[in-house]
Each structure stands twice: as structure tokens, then as C-alpha cells.
Motif scaffolding. Structure first.
Motif, PDB file in Angstrom:
ATOM      1  N   ARG A 195     -11.220 -17.400  15.806  1.00 54.64           N
ATOM      2  CA  ARG A 195     -10.075 -16.182  16.403  1.00 54.64           C
ATOM      3  C   ARG A 195      -9.948 -15.258  15.208  1.00 54.64           C
ATOM      4  O   ARG A 195      -9.881 -15.635  14.129  1.00 54.64           O
ATOM      5  N   ARG A 196      -9.639 -14.308  15.779  1.00 57.32           N
ATOM      6  CA  ARG A 196      -9.101 -13.205  14.912  1.00 57.32           C
ATOM      7  C   ARG A 196      -7.705 -13.112  14.401  1.00 57.32           C
ATOM      8  O   ARG A 196      -6.866 -13.913  15.273  1.00 57.32           O
ATOM      9  N   ALA A 197      -7.246 -12.748  13.505  1.00 58.15           N
ATOM     10  CA  ALA A 197      -5.934 -12.616  13.135  1.00 58.15           C
ATOM     11  C   ALA A 197      -5.430 -11.490  12.579  1.00 58.15           C
ATOM     12  O   ALA A 197      -6.217 -10.292  12.310  1.00 58.15           O
ATOM     13  N   SER A 198      -3.993 -11.146  12.827  1.00 64.31           N
ATOM     14  CA  SER A 198      -3.448  -9.839  12.220  1.00 64.31           C
ATOM     15  C   SER A 198      -2.621 -10.024  10.822  1.00 64.31           C
ATOM     16  O   SER A 198      -1.881 -10.954  10.915  1.00 64.31           O
ATOM     17  N   PHE A 199      -3.423  -9.661   9.690  1.00 61.64           N
ATOM     18  CA  PHE A 199      -2.736  -9.772   8.597  1.00 61.64           C
ATOM     19  C   PHE A 199      -1.645  -8.538   8.119  1.00 61.64           C
ATOM     20  O   PHE A 199      -2.330  -7.562   8.217  1.00 61.64           O
ATOM     21  N   GLU A 200      -0.636  -8.651   7.876  1.00 61.72           N
ATOM     22  CA  GLU A 200       0.213  -7.573   7.853  1.00 61.72           C
ATOM     23  C   GLU A 200       0.765  -7.703   6.147  1.00 61.72           C
ATOM     24  O   GLU A 200       1.195  -8.610   5.708  1.00 61.72           O
ATOM     25  N   PHE A 201       0.560  -6.430   5.392  1.00 57.11           N
ATOM     26  CA  PHE A 201       1.033  -6.432   4.254  1.00 57.11           C
ATOM     27  C   PHE A 201       2.056  -5.561   3.992  1.00 57.11           C
ATOM     28  O   PHE A 201       2.038  -4.251   4.429  1.00 57.11           O
ATOM     29  N   ASP A 202       3.138  -6.042   3.113  1.00 53.02           N
ATOM     30  CA  ASP A 202       4.040  -4.905   2.568  1.00 53.02           C
ATOM     31  C   ASP A 202       3.658  -4.165   1.170  1.00 53.02           C
ATOM     32  O   ASP A 202       3.603  -5.051   0.413  1.00 53.02           O
ATOM     33  N   CYS A 203       3.386  -2.979   1.588  1.00 56.39           N
ATOM     34  CA  CYS A 203       2.619  -2.331   0.269  1.00 56.39           C
ATOM     35  C   CYS A 203       3.472  -1.240  -0.369  1.00 56.39           C
ATOM     36  O   CYS A 203       4.639  -0.790   0.058  1.00 56.39           O
ATOM     37  N   ILE A 204       3.119  -0.998  -1.477  1.00 53.80           N
ATOM     38  CA  ILE A 204       3.410   0.248  -2.298  1.00 53.80           C
ATOM     39  C   ILE A 204       2.412   0.986  -3.060  1.00 53.80           C
ATOM     40  O   ILE A 204       1.326   0.355  -3.293  1.00 53.80           O
ATOM     41  N   ASP A 205       2.447   2.064  -3.324  1.00 58.66           N
ATOM     42  CA  ASP A 205       1.376   2.941  -3.720  1.00 58.66           C
ATOM     43  C   ASP A 205       0.817   2.573  -4.995  1.00 58.66           C
ATOM     44  O   ASP A 205       1.673   2.528  -5.976  1.00 58.66           O
ATOM     45  N   ALA A 206      -0.421   2.284  -5.363  1.00 54.42           N
ATOM     46  CA  ALA A 206      -0.696   1.740  -6.639  1.00 54.42           C
ATOM     47  C   ALA A 206      -0.842   2.924  -7.711  1.00 54.42           C
ATOM     48  O   ALA A 206      -0.494   2.509  -8.740  1.00 54.42           O
ATOM     49  N   ASP A 207      -0.881   4.045  -7.092  1.00 50.21           N
ATOM     50  CA  ASP A 207      -0.985   5.400  -8.085  1.00 50.21           C
ATOM     51  C   ASP A 207       0.330   5.508  -8.541  1.00 50.21           C
ATOM     52  O   ASP A 207       0.749   5.792  -9.816  1.00 50.21           O
ATOM     53  N   TYR A 208       1.407   5.446  -7.616  1.00 47.52           N
ATOM     54  CA  TYR A 208       2.693   5.635  -8.152  1.00 47.52           C
ATOM     55  C   TYR A 208       2.910   4.414  -8.909  1.00 47.52           C
ATOM     56  O   TYR A 208       3.662   4.893 -10.143  1.00 47.52           O
ATOM     57  N   VAL A 209       2.798   3.260  -8.753  1.00 46.43           N
ATOM     58  CA  VAL A 209       3.121   1.982  -9.937  1.00 46.43           C
ATOM     59  C   VAL A 209       2.423   2.429 -11.227  1.00 46.43           C
ATOM     60  O   VAL A 209       3.083   2.243 -12.159  1.00 46.43           O
ATOM     61  N   ASP A 210       1.246   3.054 -11.061  1.00 45.32           N
ATOM     62  CA  ASP A 210       0.583   3.159 -12.604  1.00 45.32           C
ATOM     63  C   ASP A 210       1.350   4.383 -13.156  1.00 45.32           C
ATOM     64  O   ASP A 210       1.295   4.228 -14.517  1.00 45.32           O
ATOM     65  N   GLY A 211       1.674   5.301 -12.379  1.00 42.32           N
ATOM     66  CA  GLY A 211       2.210   6.595 -13.039  1.00 42.32           C
ATOM     67  C   GLY A 211       3.766   6.412 -13.478  1.00 42.32           C
ATOM     68  O   GLY A 211       4.143   7.342 -14.101  1.00 42.32           O
ATOM     69  N   ALA A 212       4.371   5.561 -12.836  1.00 36.31           N
ATOM     70  CA  ALA A 212       5.839   5.724 -12.731  1.00 36.31           C
ATOM     71  C   ALA A 212       6.490   4.974 -14.273  1.00 36.31           C
ATOM     72  O   ALA A 212       7.408   5.418 -14.456  1.00 36.31           O
ATOM     73  N   GLY A 213       5.678   4.163 -14.758  1.00 28.18           N
ATOM     74  CA  GLY A 213       6.213   3.728 -16.031  1.00 28.18           C
ATOM     75  C   GLY A 213       7.613   2.987 -15.880  1.00 28.18           C
ATOM     76  O   GLY A 213       7.754   2.389 -15.189  1.00 28.18           O
ATOM     77  N   PRO A 214       8.453   3.282 -17.059  1.00 25.97           N
ATOM     78  CA  PRO A 214       9.759   2.689 -16.872  1.00 25.97           C
ATOM     79  C   PRO A 214      10.821   3.231 -15.699  1.00 25.97           C
ATOM     80  O   PRO A 214      11.657   2.774 -15.598  1.00 25.97           O
ATOM     81  N   ARG A 215      10.285   4.350 -14.893  1.00 24.18           N
ATOM     82  CA  ARG A 215      11.221   4.956 -14.044  1.00 24.18           C
ATOM     83  C   ARG A 215      10.469   4.185 -12.577  1.00 24.18           C
ATOM     84  O   ARG A 215      10.731   5.064 -11.649  1.00 24.18           O
ATOM     85  N   LEU A 216       9.767   3.090 -12.639  1.00 19.51           N
ATOM     86  CA  LEU A 216       9.299   2.654 -11.267  1.00 19.51           C
ATOM     87  C   LEU A 216      10.646   2.411 -10.262  1.00 19.51           C
ATOM     88  O   LEU A 216      10.196   2.558  -9.177  1.00 19.51           O
ATOM     89  N   LEU A 217      11.716   1.780 -10.605  1.00 21.40           N
ATOM     90  CA  LEU A 217      12.725   1.694  -9.978  1.00 21.40           C
ATOM     91  C   LEU A 217      13.271   2.994  -9.032  1.00 21.40           C
ATOM     92  O   LEU A 217      13.954   2.808  -8.066  1.00 21.40           O
ATOM     93  N   ASP A 218      13.181   4.165  -9.644  1.00 21.13           N
ATOM     94  CA  ASP A 218      13.429   5.201  -9.020  1.00 21.13           C
ATOM     95  C   ASP A 218      13.032   5.392  -7.655  1.00 21.13           C
ATOM     96  O   ASP A 218      13.496   5.761  -6.695  1.00 21.13           O
ATOM     97  N   GLY A 219      11.679   4.839  -7.141  1.00 27.48           N
ATOM     98  CA  GLY A 219      11.177   4.931  -6.139  1.00 27.48           C
ATOM     99  C   GLY A 219      11.729   3.953  -5.058  1.00 27.48           C
ATOM    100  O   GLY A 219      11.617   4.021  -3.852  1.00 27.48           O
ATOM    101  N   PHE A 220      12.751   2.994  -5.481  1.00 25.83           N
ATOM    102  CA  PHE A 220      13.205   1.911  -4.903  1.00 25.83           C
ATOM    103  C   PHE A 220      14.723   2.477  -4.101  1.00 25.83           C
ATOM    104  O   PHE A 220      15.294   1.701  -3.334  1.00 25.83           O
ATOM    105  N   ARG A 221      15.031   3.767  -4.358  1.00 24.19           N
ATOM    106  CA  ARG A 221      16.296   4.332  -4.218  1.00 24.19           C
ATOM    107  C   ARG A 221      16.151   4.616  -2.458  1.00 24.19           C
ATOM    108  O   ARG A 221      15.098   5.003  -1.738  1.00 24.19           O
ATOM    109  N   ALA A 222      17.433   4.845  -1.980  1.00 24.83           N
ATOM    110  CA  ALA A 222      17.545   5.146  -0.448  1.00 24.83           C
ATOM    111  C   ALA A 222      16.862   6.571  -0.123  1.00 24.83           C
ATOM    112  O   ALA A 222      16.152   6.392   1.064  1.00 24.83           O
ATOM    113  N   GLU A 223      17.040   7.521  -1.075  1.00 25.36           N
ATOM    114  CA  GLU A 223      16.551   8.529  -0.476  1.00 25.36           C
ATOM    115  C   GLU A 223      15.005   8.835  -0.922  1.00 25.36           C
ATOM    116  O   GLU A 223      14.465   9.755  -0.362  1.00 25.36           O
TER     117      GLU A 223
END
Length: 402
Positions: free
Chosen positions: A10-38
Motif C-alpha cells: 500500500r501507498r501512504a500519505s506522509f505529512e511533514f510540518d516544516c520550516i525553511d532550512a535556509d531561514y533556520v541557518d541564517g536566523a541565528g539567535p533571532r530564530l524565534l522572530d519567525g514564530f511570531r503571529a505576523e
């Protein structure tokens, strides 16, 4: 992961909750800024359809709940079929088809040994094994200290006894409201809307009273049980009672938004929380399994009838002492197959018992499954209603149990 058939291959549907890797690599200590509501840009969902064996061969490991993977997608290339949905202001509402061209499981900092103990960047795709940045681990563990049993009980004790259970037609998702005798919502159990892959199942005439902000009990942190919060911002002003589970980036963002508003109550471990007309408990499945370690409710309505709300929990993992026989049941996991045998399915108290299945017509997971329907029927549920309706029998719509 959802299996799409009963075939051995059988085939299956795999779903991943993702974040952009380039953003993570470049955000540094400001990573949590991306988790804001806006902020929405770094977040996405990715759906991959293939057999578990082929995914395992392709990526070197078959995904299990709470695993982290590094994934690369392209619009047109050789690889596994994939669908990508970027987070927008109203959630994951649109997607594009592409191809998964590369995938490797990530070593989490607490599991990495030897020379791999230093976390690598997500962008180091050339290495056969990749490290998960500790900053991302921290960002996705935002759940505050569990609330006390008394704090959650205080919220639930303010909820009057429900006269009815309203299973809302939201397509392929779960959104259930306990209502008073005037039809006003006094407690929501899940607030799901379909994500983009099942957007076509959403009704054109959905309506809700946005002045009602009752408490919300979240069964588990799956998108089809919480996605309504992105479409209906007034839900962010409700108090949320949630299970303490491991979160992906998008779910962690929502948890942070709720916590900053003071509206996040994390259920304490091993707490059976009773309120005037019911009880709230955690299913006893493995902690990594979101479906089977979520919250369930057994409620008694003003009619004296009982209603069991299970989210996606397999009946074998339910922890309600008095749930072997109930009057009303919202079927687990949208009618998907479950491991428990028919003997574990709660039985109806009498022939007037109602079984309701919340699902969307022609959903990509092919819910409900004949095996699940058969198990319910064998347990005595002869009356089965669905929010999707049945051709020639009933049109789609909300279902009410009282």
C-alpha cells in the motif's frame, strides 16, 4: 502517516510540518522572530505519497511520528511525488505539486554521539547524516510548564451542562461543539479545518457565531484538528486546554501565539480531570504517537445521555472507566482504520445510539474505511451519520446529538 489502502504494498500519505532550512541557518539567535503571529513565510507543510518501503529506501529511514527530516523539493525532477503548502495569513490553504528529490533523517542533539555531537546546519545536505540545530529544538518546545489540575478544573467547572453535541461539517477535519439548550457553543472539542490537500472538501456555507469564545479542548496537535484557528482569529482569544506533545514548527508557532496571550493551558501528566458533566483524560498510547496520546472527553448531556469524543485515538487506548457503553459516539480518526478489534469499540446503550463520522467527501486519505465501518457495525452501531452525507440518503451538513 495515513495508509491509502489495505494492500500489502500500500501507498501512504506522509505529512511533514516544516520550516525553511535556509531561514533556520541564517536566523541565528533571532530564530524565534519567525514564530511570531505576523510572520508566516518560513513555515510549510509537505505531503509525500509513496510506499513506506520506497520512502525508507529513498531516505534511509521510514518516518515515524516526532522524527525530524531534511527534505529538498523541486518543481520538476526525478524523485517522489510531493505537494507543498506554504503558510499564509489564513493557514495552509493552497499548495503546488512538486517532487521530493532528497531526504535524510536528522540526528537530534540529544541522540547524536561521538563526532556528530556538534549540531550541523540544516543546509549541510551533502552529509549522509545531518544534525538538528539545538536552536530549532528549543524553538519547537514552547509549551510552558503544565497547568495545575485545579486551574484546568476551574475553567471546565464554569461550563454549564451541555444539551447537545454539534459535529460541524468542515469537510475533512474535526470541529465539535458542546452546546447549551439555545444552541450556543459552550465548549469546543477541536477546531479543525481542512488543510490545502483536502481544501476541496470544505463546505461553501460554513457559518459560526464569532462572538462565542468558549474554552477549547484540543485532542492533539494535528492540523486537521486545529487549523480553524487560522481561519477564525477569534478562536485565538479562547482558553485552550492542550496535551503536552512534541510539536513541529508550525504547531509550535501556534502554541507560542496562544501562550503569549495567556490562553494556553497544558494538561498535567496523569491527571484525570472531572467537571460537573464529564471528564477529560489522556489516551494511554506512546508519547510520540500524537493520535493515541491525545485528550478525550466523556460527557453527560442534560438528557442524561452520554457522548464520547475521541479525536483520533484508537479505542484500545481510551482511559475512560465508563466508556464501554455510551449513547453517542464521534468515530475516531474520521472513520480511518484502527488497530483495536471490534470488542474494544464502545457499544451503544440502546438502539437509539448515534454514531457520527466527521470526514470530507473524496478526501485524499480515502476515509472512511470499510474495515472501520464494519467494526462499528459489529459493535451495534446500526445508526451511522456522516457530515459528508450519503448519496441518495442524506445531504452533507452538521450533525446534532442530544
Amino acid at each position: 502517516m495515513d495508509s491509502l489502502s489495505t494492500s500489502p504494498h500500500r501507498r501512504a500519505s506522509f505529512e511533514f510540518d516544516c520550516i525553511d532550512a535556509d531561514y533556520v541557518d541564517g536566523a541565528g539567535p533571532r530564530l524565534l522572530d519567525g514564530f511570531r503571529a505576523e510572520r508566516t513565510k518560513p513555515f510549510a507543510l509537505l505531503r509525500v505519497v509513496t510506499t513506506p518501503a520506497r520512502f525508507g529506501h529513498f531516505a534511509g529511514a521510514t518516518p515515524a511520528p516526532a522524527d525530524w527530516f531534511y527534505l529538498e523539493i523541486e518543481p520538476d525532477a526525478s524523485g517522489l511525488p510531493a505537494w507543498h503548502a506554504q503558510l499564509e495569513g489564513n493557514g495552509y490553504s493552497a499548495h503546488a505539486r512538486g517532487v521530493l528529490t532528497y531526504a535524510r533523517q536528522l540526528d537530534t542533539p540529544d541522540k547524536t554521539r561521538g563526532p556528530r555531537s556538534r549540531p550541523q546546519t540544516l543546509g549541510a545536505a551533502a552529509t549522509p547524516r545531518l544534525g538538528l540545530p539545538s536552536s530549532l529544538v528549543s524553538a519547537c518546545a514552547p509549551l510552558p510548564k503544565p497547568a495545575t489540575r485545579a486551574a484546568i478544573s476551574t475553567v471546565l467547572k464554569r461550563v454549564p451542562q451541555a444539551a447537545s453535541v454539534l459535529v460541524r461539517d468542515v469537510g475533512q477535519a474535526n470541529f465539535v461543539s458542546l452546546c447549551d439548550d439555545r444552541g450556543r457553543a459552550i465548549l469546543h472539542f477541536d477546531v479543525g479545518f481542512p488543510i490545502s490537500f483536502n481544501r476541496h472538501t470544505f463546505p461553501s456555507n460554513f457559518d459560526i457565531n464569532r462572538s462565542e469564545t468558549p474554552p477549547i479542548v484540543l485532542s492533539h496537535w494535528d492540523w486537521d484538528h486545529l487549523h480553524g484557528a487560522f481561519h477564525l482569529p477569534h478562536l485565538l482569544e479562547c482558553r485552550w486546554i492542550v496535551p503536552n506533545q512534541r510539536l513541529g514548527p508550525g504547531a509550535a508557532r501556534l502554541a507560542r501565539i496562544l501562550a503569549e496571550k495567556g490562553n494556553l493551558l497544558v494538561r498535567p501528566p496523569n491527571a484525570r480531570i472531572r467537571f460537573p458533566f464529564g471528564e477529560l483524560v489522556r489516551s494511554q498510547g506512546p508519547a510520540r504517537d500524537l493520535n493515541n496520546s491525545g485528550l478525550t472527553i466523556l460527557a453527560t448531556l442534560t438528557s442524561g445521555r452520554s457522548a464520547l469524543l475521541t479525536g483520533d485515538a484508537d479505542y484500545a487506548h481510551l482511559m475512560h472507566a465508563n466508556a464501554t457503553k455510551v449513547d453517542h459516539l464521534v468515530a475516531t480518526h474520521h472513520g480511518a482504520r484502527f488497530n483495536a478489534d471490534a470488542a474494544s469499540v464502545p457499544m451503544p446503550n440502546n438502539r437509539h445510539g448515534q454514531l457520527v463520522i466527521s470526514y470530507g467527501y473524496r478526501n485524499v486519505y480515502r476515509h472512511p474505511h470499510a474495515e472501520a465501518l464494519s467494526k462499528h457495525a459489529n459493535s451495534g452501531w446500526t445508526t451511522c451519520l456522516t457530515t459528508a452525507g450519503r448519496r441518495g440518503v442524506a445531504s452533507r451538513g452538521d450533525r446534532i446529538m442530544n
